[in-house]
Design an enzyme around this catalytic site. Structure first.
Site, PDB file in Angstrom:
ATOM      1  N   TRP A 152       0.797  -1.222   0.000  1.00  7.15           N
ATOM      2  CA  TRP A 152       0.000   0.000   0.000  1.00  7.15           C
ATOM      3  C   TRP A 152       0.830   1.272   0.000  1.00  7.15           C
ATOM      4  O   TRP A 152       0.323   2.343  -0.303  1.00  7.15           O
ATOM      5  CB  TRP A 152      -0.870   0.023   1.266  1.00  7.15           C
ATOM      6  CG  TRP A 152      -0.054  -0.256   2.495  1.00  7.15           C
ATOM      7  CD1 TRP A 152       0.206  -1.484   3.037  1.00  7.15           C
ATOM      8  CD2 TRP A 152       0.680   0.680   3.282  1.00  7.15           C
ATOM      9  NE1 TRP A 152       1.055  -1.365   4.117  1.00  7.15           N
ATOM     10  CE2 TRP A 152       1.355  -0.036   4.288  1.00  7.15           C
ATOM     11  CE3 TRP A 152       0.828   2.076   3.227  1.00  7.15           C
ATOM     12  CZ2 TRP A 152       2.170   0.568   5.229  1.00  7.15           C
ATOM     13  CZ3 TRP A 152       1.649   2.684   4.168  1.00  7.15           C
ATOM     14  CH2 TRP A 152       2.306   1.929   5.153  1.00  7.15           C
ATOM     15  N   ASN A 153       2.128   1.197   0.367  1.00  3.96           N
ATOM     16  CA  ASN A 153       2.830   2.452   0.682  1.00  3.96           C
ATOM     17  C   ASN A 153       3.181   3.290  -0.543  1.00  3.96           C
ATOM     18  O   ASN A 153       3.233   4.515  -0.452  1.00  3.96           O
ATOM     19  CB  ASN A 153       4.046   2.196   1.578  1.00  3.96           C
ATOM     20  CG  ASN A 153       5.057   1.270   0.965  1.00  3.96           C
ATOM     21  OD1 ASN A 153       4.748   0.501   0.061  1.00  3.96           O
ATOM     22  ND2 ASN A 153       6.276   1.324   1.438  1.00  3.96           N
ATOM     23  N   LYS A 176      -2.701  -8.112  -8.058  1.00  5.37           N
ATOM     24  CA  LYS A 176      -3.476  -7.967  -6.824  1.00  5.37           C
ATOM     25  C   LYS A 176      -2.855  -6.845  -6.001  1.00  5.37           C
ATOM     26  O   LYS A 176      -1.766  -6.996  -5.443  1.00  5.37           O
ATOM     27  CB  LYS A 176      -3.457  -9.267  -6.009  1.00  5.37           C
ATOM     28  CG  LYS A 176      -4.482  -9.225  -4.897  1.00  5.37           C
ATOM     29  CD  LYS A 176      -4.136 -10.075  -3.696  1.00  5.37           C
ATOM     30  CE  LYS A 176      -3.117  -9.466  -2.795  1.00  5.37           C
ATOM     31  NZ  LYS A 176      -3.484  -8.189  -2.163  1.00  5.37           N
ATOM     32  N   PRO A 177      -3.538  -5.702  -5.934  1.00  2.96           N
ATOM     33  CA  PRO A 177      -3.003  -4.610  -5.107  1.00  2.96           C
ATOM     34  C   PRO A 177      -3.270  -4.909  -3.634  1.00  2.96           C
ATOM     35  O   PRO A 177      -3.974  -5.867  -3.306  1.00  2.96           O
ATOM     36  CB  PRO A 177      -3.816  -3.396  -5.573  1.00  2.96           C
ATOM     37  CG  PRO A 177      -5.124  -3.964  -6.030  1.00  2.96           C
ATOM     38  CD  PRO A 177      -4.830  -5.358  -6.552  1.00  2.96           C
ATOM     39  N   GLY A 229       6.634  -6.511  -0.581  1.00  2.00           N
ATOM     40  CA  GLY A 229       5.959  -6.482   0.717  1.00  2.00           C
ATOM     41  C   GLY A 229       6.921  -6.870   1.812  1.00  2.00           C
ATOM     42  O   GLY A 229       8.147  -6.733   1.665  1.00  2.00           O
ATOM     43  N   SER A 230       6.383  -7.385   2.897  1.00  2.00           N
ATOM     44  CA  SER A 230       7.222  -7.672   4.067  1.00  2.00           C
ATOM     45  C   SER A 230       8.045  -8.945   3.867  1.00  2.00           C
ATOM     46  O   SER A 230       7.666  -9.845   3.105  1.00  2.00           O
ATOM     47  CB  SER A 230       6.319  -7.833   5.289  1.00  2.00           C
ATOM     48  OG  SER A 230       5.435  -8.908   5.078  1.00  2.00           O
ATOM     49  N   GLU A 251      10.744  -8.239  -3.485  1.00  2.00           N
ATOM     50  CA  GLU A 251      11.231  -6.933  -3.013  1.00  2.00           C
ATOM     51  C   GLU A 251      10.700  -6.788  -1.593  1.00  2.00           C
ATOM     52  O   GLU A 251       9.515  -6.518  -1.396  1.00  2.00           O
ATOM     53  CB  GLU A 251      10.672  -5.806  -3.895  1.00  2.00           C
ATOM     54  CG  GLU A 251      11.162  -5.833  -5.322  1.00  2.00           C
ATOM     55  CD  GLU A 251      12.592  -5.333  -5.462  1.00  2.00           C
ATOM     56  OE1 GLU A 251      13.124  -4.735  -4.511  1.00  2.00           O
ATOM     57  OE2 GLU A 251      13.179  -5.564  -6.528  1.00  2.00           O
ATOM     58  N   LEU A 252      11.571  -6.970  -0.602  1.00  2.00           N
ATOM     59  CA  LEU A 252      11.083  -7.108   0.779  1.00  2.00           C
ATOM     60  C   LEU A 252      11.514  -5.937   1.662  1.00  2.00           C
ATOM     61  O   LEU A 252      11.853  -4.869   1.187  1.00  2.00           O
ATOM     62  CB  LEU A 252      11.558  -8.456   1.327  1.00  2.00           C
ATOM     63  CG  LEU A 252      11.216  -9.658   0.431  1.00  2.00           C
ATOM     64  CD1 LEU A 252      11.784 -10.945   0.995  1.00  2.00           C
ATOM     65  CD2 LEU A 252       9.719  -9.776   0.212  1.00  2.00           C
ATOM     66  N   CYS A 285      10.183   1.475   2.323  1.00  2.00           N
ATOM     67  CA  CYS A 285      11.107   0.352   2.544  1.00  2.00           C
ATOM     68  C   CYS A 285      12.555   0.827   2.627  1.00  2.00           C
ATOM     69  O   CYS A 285      13.377   0.175   3.261  1.00  2.00           O
ATOM     70  CB  CYS A 285      10.947  -0.676   1.442  1.00  2.00           C
ATOM     71  SG  CYS A 285      11.109   0.046  -0.193  1.00  2.00           S
ATOM     72  N   GLU A 386      12.024  -3.335  11.270  1.00  2.00           N
ATOM     73  CA  GLU A 386      11.496  -2.168  10.559  1.00  2.00           C
ATOM     74  C   GLU A 386      10.414  -1.503  11.405  1.00  2.00           C
ATOM     75  O   GLU A 386       9.407  -2.140  11.715  1.00  2.00           O
ATOM     76  CB  GLU A 386      10.805  -2.670   9.286  1.00  2.00           C
ATOM     77  CG  GLU A 386      11.513  -2.389   8.022  1.00  2.00           C
ATOM     78  CD  GLU A 386      10.675  -2.814   6.815  1.00  2.00           C
ATOM     79  OE1 GLU A 386       9.996  -3.854   6.851  1.00  2.00           O
ATOM     80  OE2 GLU A 386      10.724  -2.085   5.824  1.00  2.00           O
TER      81      GLU A 386
END
Ligand code: NAD
Length: 484
Positions: A152-153, A176-177, A229-230, A251-252, A285, A386
Site C-alpha cells: 500500500w505504501n 493484486k493490489p 511487501g514484508s 522486493e522485501l 522500505c 522495521e
C-alpha cells in the site's frame, strides 16, 4: 466521494464486481471515514483473471515491441493527464501528503514510458562458435502469464515497476493490489484500458490476500510471481513457489542505515536526513532507520535534526502545506508505539515526539508525532526491526570500521546512505556496505532507468533499468548445425 465506475475488478477487459457479494470498505487513514466500498474478489475471480491472461498471451506476445510501446506510451500520457485526480485518490487511501502523491504519479508515468522504449532493445546475441559448422543464437522471450502482488505504501510506483516491464516484454498480467489501497491501481488500469490495451492482457483482482495468491501459485499457467511487501510474507510465498518451481522476484523489507561523516555541511546533512526520514511518514522500505553520526559533529547535528523535525507540519495530506500525514492503519500506529516504548524501556531518550498528537484534528485517524531518539542500543526493536513509521534513532560513532560493522549487522540489505565529501571514504564505505543500493547524498535512489532491489533478507530480483525487463524474460539458446 463519488463512486467512479472503475472502482471494481478488471477482468478480461471488463469492470466487474466478481462472483461474490462481499464488499470491502476502503478507509481514509487521516479520518477513519469510508472513502468507498469495493468488491472483495474470490478465488473464482482470480481464476477467471488467469484464464483471461492465458488466452491473451499468444497475441500480445506476438506483437512487436513497437506496437506494444504505442499503447504503453499512451497509458503514460493518460496517467499524466489524470495526475491530479489519481494523486488525490492516493492521498485519500494512503494518507500521504498530496505533494508526494503527485511526484509518485509522475514517476509512475515514467515507468510506462521508459519500458515502452526499453523493450525495443531486447537484443539477442549471435555467439562466436568454435566448431565452424555451428551457429549459436541466444534470444530472450516473455516468460508468460505474470502475477503481481503489491503493498500500500507506494500503490502506483510499486505496481508500475512490475506491470510496465512485464507488458512491454510481451507478458500478460494479473495484479493484486494491497487490500487497503486498491483505488490507485484501479485508476491506472483504467488508463491502460483507455489507451487501447487488448482485453485480457492486464487484469486486476481484489480479495483476501492469501486466498487470491494461492490461486496464482497453484496454476501452472502463471509462470512468474513478482511480490513487494514484508519479509515475513515473502518467506511464506517462497515456500509456496517451491511446489511448481515458480519463478519469483521478492522486493522485501529494509532497515537502511545513514552514515554521516564529520566533513559534511552539518545543516544540509541534518535537513536532508529529516526530509528523507519523514517522507511518507517513515513508511518507506528504504526509509533511513538508523542514523550514525560522527561524534565530532554530534551535538550540532542532533540540535539541527530536532529543530527541523519540530518544524514539520502534520495534518491531512490534502492540505498543500502538510509535510507528514497519518500512519496507514491502527496496526501500523501500534507498532510504532511498541517500538518507542521498547526503546525507552531499554534506556533511549526522546528528544521530540514520542506520542500521539493532541488536538481535535487528531481525534480520529492514525497519528503519531515525528520522533527523534538518542541513547540507542543494538538490542532495541528500532535497531533491528522495521519500525515503518516516523521514528528517527540517532547513534554516535567514532570509528569507520565499527560503524560499517553495525550498519551491516541486520538481516536486511536494501538501501544505505552515505553523507561525506571525502572521496576515499566514499569509495571505501560504498564498497563495504551490504545493500543493493547506496545513496550518496541521495535519499531517493529509486528511478525507472536504474535497478532497484535488495540483497540478504531484503529479497532478490531488480525493478527498474534493463535488469527490471530481464525479470520478465526467459533465455533460449538456439544451436544450429549447418552441415546436416
Ligand atoms: P505485507 O507483506 O503485509 O503486504 C504486501 C502485499 O502482500 C499486499 O498486497 C498484501 O495484501 C499481500 N499479503 C499479505 N499477506 C499475505 C499472505 N499471507 N499471502 C499472500 N499475500 C499477502 O506488507 P506490508 O507490511 O503491508 O507493507 C510494507 C512492507 O513492504 C514493508 O516491510 C516494506 O519494507 C515492504 N516494501 C518493500 C519494498 C521494496 O521494494 N523492497 C517497497 C515497499 C514496501
Amino acid at each position: 466521494m463519488e463512486r467512479a465506475d472503475y472502482f471494481r475488478m478488471f477482468i478480461d477487459g471488463e469492470w466487474t464486481d466478481g462472483s461474490g457479494d462481499k464488499k470491502r470498505p476502503i478507509i481514509n487513514p487521516a479520518t477513519e471515514e469510508v472513502i468507498v466500498e469495493v468488491p472483495d474478489g474470490t478465488p473464482e475471480d482470480a481464476k477467471r483473471a488467469v484464464d483471461a491472461a492465458a488466452r491473451a498471451f499468444r497475441e500480445w506476445s506476438r506483437l512487436t515491441p513497437y506496437d506494444r510501446a504505442v499503447i504503453l506510451k499512451k497509458a503514460a500520457d493518460l496517467i499524466r493527464e489524470r495526475l491530479e485526480e489519481i494523486a488525490k485518490l492516493m492521498t485519500l487511501e494512503v494518507g500521504k501528503p498530496i505533494k508526494e502523491s503527485r511526484v509518485e504519479m509522475q514517476v509512475c508515468a515514467g515507468y510506462f514510458e521508459w519500458y515502452a522504449e526499453e523493450a525495443k532493445r531486447n537484443y539477442g546475441e549471435l555467439v562466436p562458435q568454435w566448431i565452424p559448422s555451428k551457429r549459436h543464437w541466444v534470444i530472450r522471450q516473455p516468460v508468460g502469464v505474470v502475477a503481481t502482488i503489491t503493498p500500500w505504501n507506494f500503490p502506483a510506483n510499486l505496481l508500475a515497476r512490475k506491470i510496465a516491464p512485464a507488458l512491454a516484454a510481451g507478458c500478460t498480467v494479473v495484479s493484486k493490489p494491497d487490500h487497503r489501497t486498491p483505488l490507485v491501481a484501479m485508476a491506472i488500469f483504467k488508463c491502460l484500458q483507455d489507451a487501447g490495451l487488448p482485453k485480457g492482457v492486464a487484469n486486476l483482482v481484489t480479495g483476501e490476500p492469501a486466498e487470491i495468491s494461492a490461486v496464482f501459485f497453484a496454476d501452472e499457467r502463471v509462470r512468474k510471481i513478482s511480490f513487494t511487501g514484508s519479509t515475513r510474507v515473502g518467506r511464506l510465498l517462497m515456500q509456496q513457489a517451491s511446489e511448481q518451481i515458480k519463478r519469483l522476484s521478492l522486493e522485501l523489507g529494509g532497515h537502511a542505515p545513514v552514515l554521516v561523516f564529520p566533513d559534511v555541511d552539518v545543516d544540509k546533512a541534518a535537513k536532508w536526513t529529516v526530509q528523507a526520514k519523514f517522507r511518507n511518514n517513515g513508511q518507506t522500505c528504504i526509509s533511513p532507520n538508523r542514523i550514525y553520526v560522527h561524534e565530532q559533529i554530534w551535538d550540532n547535528f542532533v540540535e539541527r535534526v530536532v529543530d527541523y523535525t519540530k518544524r514539520l507540519k502534520m495534518g491531512n495530506g490534502l492540505d498543500e502545506n502538510t509535510d507528514v500525514g497519518p500512519l496507514i492503519d491502527r496496526n501500523g500506529l501500534e507498532k510504532v508505539e511498541r517500538h518507542v516504548q521498547d526503546a525507552v524501556a531499554k534506556g533511549a531518550k526522546v528528544l521530540c515526539g514520542g506520542k500521539r498528537p493532541e488536538g481535535e484534528q487528531f481525534k480520529r485517524g492514525y497519528w503519531y508525532e515525528p520522533t527523534v531518539l538518542v541513547n540507542i542500543t543494538r538490542d532495541m526493536l528500532v535497531s533491528c526491526e522495521e519500525t515503518f513509521g516516523p521514528v528517527m534513532p540517532l547513534i554516535p560513532f567514532s570509528d569507520k570500521d565499527e560503524v560499517i560493522e553495525w550498519a551491516n549487522s541486520t538481516p536486511y540489505g536494501l538501501a544505505a546512505y552515505l553523507l561525506t565529501y571525502d572521496f576515499r571514504t566514499l569509495i571505501d564505505v560504498v564498497e563495504r556496505l551490504e545493500t543493493g543500493m547506496v545513496g550518496v547524498w541521495d535519499f531517493a535512489p529509486a528511478t525507472f532507468q536504474c535497478p532497484f532491489g535488495g540483497i540478504k533478507q531484503s529479497g532478490f530480483g531488480a525493478e527498474g533499468g534493463w535488469e527490471g525487463l530481464k525479470e520478465y524474460l526467459v533465455t533460449k539458446h538456439v544451436s544450429i548445425v549447418l552441415d546436416y
